[in-house]
Design an enzyme around this catalytic site. Structure first.
Site, PDB file in Angstrom:
ATOM      1  N   GLU A  24       3.731  12.926  -5.177  1.00 62.56           N
ATOM      2  CA  GLU A  24       3.669  11.465  -5.191  1.00 62.56           C
ATOM      3  C   GLU A  24       2.200  11.030  -5.277  1.00 62.56           C
ATOM      4  OE1 GLU A  24       6.010  10.753  -1.656  1.00 62.56           O
ATOM      5  OE2 GLU A  24       7.517  12.078  -2.531  1.00 62.56           O
ATOM      6  N   SER A  70      10.818  12.117  -4.592  1.00 63.93           N
ATOM      7  CA  SER A  70      11.934  13.073  -4.523  1.00 63.93           C
ATOM      8  C   SER A  70      11.382  14.389  -3.991  1.00 63.93           C
ATOM      9  CB  SER A  70      12.515  13.302  -5.928  1.00 63.93           C
ATOM     10  OG  SER A  70      12.897  12.097  -6.533  1.00 63.93           O
ATOM     11  N   GLU A  71      11.235  14.454  -2.669  1.00 64.27           N
ATOM     12  CA  GLU A  71      10.576  15.630  -2.094  1.00 64.27           C
ATOM     13  C   GLU A  71      11.312  16.926  -2.417  1.00 64.27           C
ATOM     14  OE1 GLU A  71      10.755  12.718  -0.600  1.00 64.27           O
ATOM     15  OE2 GLU A  71       8.681  12.228  -0.096  1.00 64.27           O
ATOM     16  N   ASP A  82       5.566  15.386   7.799  1.00 64.71           N
ATOM     17  CA  ASP A  82       6.829  14.848   8.332  1.00 64.71           C
ATOM     18  C   ASP A  82       7.902  14.757   7.223  1.00 64.71           C
ATOM     19  OD1 ASP A  82       5.548  12.978  10.933  1.00 64.71           O
ATOM     20  OD2 ASP A  82       4.283  13.616   9.287  1.00 64.71           O
ATOM     21  N   HIS A 132       5.141   9.887  10.898  1.00 58.55           N
ATOM     22  CA  HIS A 132       4.013  10.174  10.005  1.00 58.55           C
ATOM     23  C   HIS A 132       2.879  10.911  10.726  1.00 58.55           C
ATOM     24  CE1 HIS A 132       5.838   7.374   7.181  1.00 58.55           C
ATOM     25  NE2 HIS A 132       4.846   7.490   6.344  1.00 58.55           N
TER      26      HIS A 132
END
Ligand SMILES: Cc1ncc(C[n+]2csc(CCOP(=O)(O)OP(=O)(O)O)c2C)c(N)n1
Ligand SMILES: [Mg+2]
Length: 818
Positions: free
Chosen positions: A496, A526-527, A552, A594
């Site tokens: 990203e 879209s990890e 995270d 996070h």
């Protein structure tokens, strides 16, 4: 450099209607005369043979699982066997127009796909090539077994080789295609384009997309097919793969020379069930699976429903779609209608479906129907067709006999560290392939021009220099990335905000200007696809770096990190390598989702190398190391450190290339009374604690920065503990289950006799990470380290603990689970 893709408000606000596209359903029109001309008698008959061979292979496994024998040869097979009895036409038809350059990736139910692709490759390759493959693959281990009972042509030998290599793998034997490390659900054989099959439902979607990306970017021939089940349409990662495969940028931003979208075909083997769940009418709402294509891109993924009970209908679809994919106009979705007569697995009693439904499909059974077709059209008679059945039974009798024999087909010896030796390839390669490094600027004209002129060390006469004038941790990472981009033509990076933004935290600033889109690009959010496609890219032979902004977010890519990235080298019996670096950032100040340090979680998973540099020197030296290696690395970075220059290593960050030695901790401060070992950014609080121990309590502390979690050389840590007799461990990971406890246990075993007290562990509280203003009550602080030493190891004269570290408190916290 803006992309100049205008988002026009007039267009976006214009009233109109979106019209859905049309999706062909079972459009193939059989034409026996044209088919005879197109395929010829020999190939049509061979398609039937392949269906019969596959059917009997699966029947053999069914007998072994249910009756403990086949043709009188007894065997108890403990592992799984997800059979595809009924699905033969779909796989044989699929492979007809594929060559060994085309890759297929599959699922838990892929024996048929493997055999069909191998049989097709055998038909296509000449004898010399086949012999060469069989002699060199795994040093000819499977060939030596089948040579003893095979007496026909090289192609005959190759068929026995494939049957045996597959079965020996299913039975977990060292002579199997993947040394028995894969088993039934993971068998593959790259020389014929049979790539990993996956026990995680839908797992192949992203991996096959990554392989297609590899082919596109490195201009390799062939297409990639993800053979996945209809129920996998319910898996988020499958959708992510389709979204990733359909990104506009392949056409709008990438250089036309690259060739367009990755050549990926998502082939859903639609047998209408996912175990007992029925995808139509129960667990899904798509009605017709192919409809999903319409939601992915404006071409509707060129989706079609194909009659998977007619091999020629499937062959026709693949032939047409392959042209489209090679032209860069994919992705494509096929909804290949099929049906399994066998249960989900041999123990499945099929209680979820009517016998009547099975009976109706059996009336359409594809080998029987195709046999009739061959006879009706004068291609073969009963005698010729019956002979195939006798032939395969005879072959399997030999193959099974050899595969069950422990003498002929031994297992890997677990008494030695044979599996341990397969966990990593431990190789180093400057480049994964030769070729032109596609760049837009000479290296000297990149941002290196600026960073190389900065102060390489952050202190002058003991005083800090202005940060902006020094090379920072982030810039050190940039230099490592730049170096490898200019060395390895296969290297790409994405994630990203990787491009124009400069990477989420600016590490890649300057790379956009010197790299074409296909080497550095923005991925969708879209990890799973980011990591999963990288797995496919790496196992196809390319080097890749992907980034998840915050560690995270690893939860979104859990399977891809823990089951795919970590496992394929060993599951392949070291046939594959995984030159994949996953950069993850440990946040701070951003609260519960996070700001977590998940390095312990990753270190727990077998098959991953885990690094966590704490200084700018190490950031570059460790990333250089990771980027020359061939193993998967999860590379932790810290947001507390990105803007920090090197202040510990004299001389600072070298401009030239260097590496930090693998697994070696660094002694950051010498001492003789107590050892403090830290992981990551906790180092600086450990150094503050050491300074205070010296100044206030007259104790000389040795501070060791672990740098690596796996692999990790304990020798320098143990040597330090043997010298000091005392040790405290500190990291920002939550204390429960922290890697520090593994370290503590190892140190206790390795240096028990030298210890004056217990190994103390100082981790973060077992809470959510609270808001920035409360972080000091959550993450280990200098005072916590002093308190732990005072409470557990050696009383510090006059010390007033600020935190409660008593044994009662440890008991209370654990009782409450906090
Ligand atoms: C992520 C994941 N969830 C659940 C399972 C257990 N499981 C194995 S196969 C299967 C059904 C898959 O159905 P489908 O994708 O249609 O393939 P089929 O078995 O019909 O060939 C399930 C739920 C799994 N292996 N992986
Ligand atoms: Mg299914």
């Amino acid at each position: 450099m803006p992309k100049s893709i205008l988002v026009d408000p007039r267009e976006m606000r214009r009233r109109s209607t979106l019209v859905g596209g049309e999706i062909p359903l079972n459009a193939y029109v059989p034409d026996p005369e044209a088919e005879a001309r197109k395929y010829g008698r020999e190939d049509l008959v061979r398609m039937y043979r392949d269906m019969v061979f596959i059917r009997e292979f699966e029947v053999m496994l069914d007998r072994i699982k249910k009756d403990g024998q086949y043709q009188g040869i007894a065997y108890a097979h403990l592992g799984p066997a997800h059979l595809s009895i009924g699905q033969e036409a779909a796989v044989v038809g699929q492979c007809y127009h594929l060559t060994p350059d085309d890759f297929i990736f599959g699922s838990h139910r892929s024996h048929g796909e493997i055999l069909a692709k191998c049989f097709r490759s055998i038909a296509q390759l000449d004898d010399d090539t086949l012999m060469c493959i069989m002699q060199t693959y795994m040093s000819g281990a499977a060939l030596r077994v089948v040579e003893k009972f095979s007496h026909g042509s090289v192609k005959d030998l190759a068929i026995n080789y494939v049957l045996y290599g597959t079965l020996a793998e299913i039975f977990g034997r060292e002579t199997g295609f993947n040394k028995g490390m894969g088993g039934s659900m993971h068998i593959f054989f790259p020389p014929f384009g049979v790539m990993p099959n996956n026990a995680i439902v839908g797992g192949s979607a992203n991996i096959a997309t990554g392989a297609a990306l590899f082919k596109r970017i490195n201009r390799w021939p062939g297409i990639c097919i993800a053979n996945i089940g209809d129920a996998s349409m319910g898996c988020g990662p499958v959708w992510e793969a389709m979204i990733f495969a359909a990104m506009d940028q392949y056409h709008t931003l990438w250089d036309k020379k690259v060739g367009g979208a990755p050549p990926i075909l998502f082939n859903f083997m639609n047998n209408f069930y996912g175990m007992g769940g029925q995808t139509i009418g129960e667990t899904m709402g798509f009605g017709v699976l192919a409809r999903v294509g319409l939601g992915v891109n404006s071409e509707g993924m060129l989706a079609e429903r194909v009659d998977g009970y007619n091999p020629l209908a499937v062959a026709d679809a693949i032939e047409r779609k392959k042209v489209i994919l090679l032209e860069g106009r994919g992705p494509v979705l096929l909804d290949t209608v099929t049906y399994r007569f066998s249960g989900h697995s041999p123990s499945d009693a099929s209680s979820y479906r009517d016998k009547e439904e099975v009976n109706q499909w059996q009336l359409h059974d594809s080998p029987a129907a195709f046999r009739q077709h061959l006879k009706d059209n004068g291609h073969a008679d009963d005698a010729e067709l019956d002979a195939f059945h006798q032939d395969i039974v005879e072959r399997l009798r030999h193959v099974v006999r050899e595969a069950v024999s422990l003498e002929v087909s031994p297992r890997v010896n677990t008494q030695t560290d044979a599996i341990g030796e397969m966990m990593f390839s431990n190789q180093f390669k400057d480049r994964m392939a030769e070729g032109r490094r596609e760049v837009l600027l000479p290296k000297e004209e990149t941002r290196l021009k600026i960073t190389s002129k900065k102060h390489r060390f952050g202190l002058e006469n003991g005083q800090p220099l202005p940060r902006l004038k020094c090379v920072t941790y982030a810039e050190a990472l940039f230099e490592a990335m730049l170096h490898r981009f200019y060395e390895d033509p296969t290297m790409i990076a994405y994630g990203e905000e990787n491009r124009d933004w400069g990477g989420a935290f600016g590490v890649y600033r300057g790379l956009t200007e010197c790299l074409p889109y296909h080497r550095l690009f923005n991925a969708p959010i879209s990890e799973a696809a980011i990591v999963g496609t990288a797995v496919g890219y790496a196992l196809s032979g390319g080097r890749v770096v992907v980034e998840l902004m915050y560690c995270d977010f690893m939860g979104r890519a859990g399977d891809e990190i823990f089951n795919q990235m970590a496992k394929w080298q060993a599951m392949s019996g070291n046939v594959l390598q995984m030159p994949l670096v996953l950069r993850v950032s440990v946040g701070s100040k951003y609260g519960a989702q996070h700001s977590q340090d998940w390095s312990s979680l990753v270190a727990h998973i077998a098959g991953l190398k885990v690094m966590f540099p704490a200084t700018a020197y190490d950031a570059k030296g460790m990333l250089n190391l990771a980027l020359r290696g061939t193993d998967p690395v999860v590379f932790f970075e810290s947001q507390r450190l990105y803007s920090e220059p090197e202040k510990l290593v004299e001389g600072g960050v070298p401009v030239d290339y260097y590496e930090v030695p693998m697994g070696e901790p660094a002694i950051r401060r010498a001492g003789h009374d107590i050892t403090i070992v830290s992981i990551g950014a906790t180092l600086y609080r450990a150094l503050d604690a050491a300074a205070e121990l010296e100044a206030r309590y007259g104790l000389s502390a040795e501070v060791i920065d672990a740098r690596f979690l796996n692999p990790l050389n304990y020798a320098p840590i143990v040597a330090s503990v043997r010298k000091t007799g005392r040790v405290v461990l500190a990291s920002d990971a939550c204390e429960r289950g922290s890697f520090l406890h593994t370290m503590a246990s190892n140190i206790s075993q390795l240096a028990f006799d030298a210890l004056d007290g217990p190994v103390a562990v100082v981790g973060a509280r077992n809470w959510i990470t609270p808001p920035a203003e409360l972080e000091e009550g959550f993450f280990p602080q200098k005072d916590w380290i002093l308190d732990a030493i005072h409470e557990h190891i050696v009383p510090l004269a006059g010390h007033m603990p600020g935190t409660v570290q008593t044994t009662d408190e440890i008991l209370r916290r654990n009782r409450l689970g906090v």
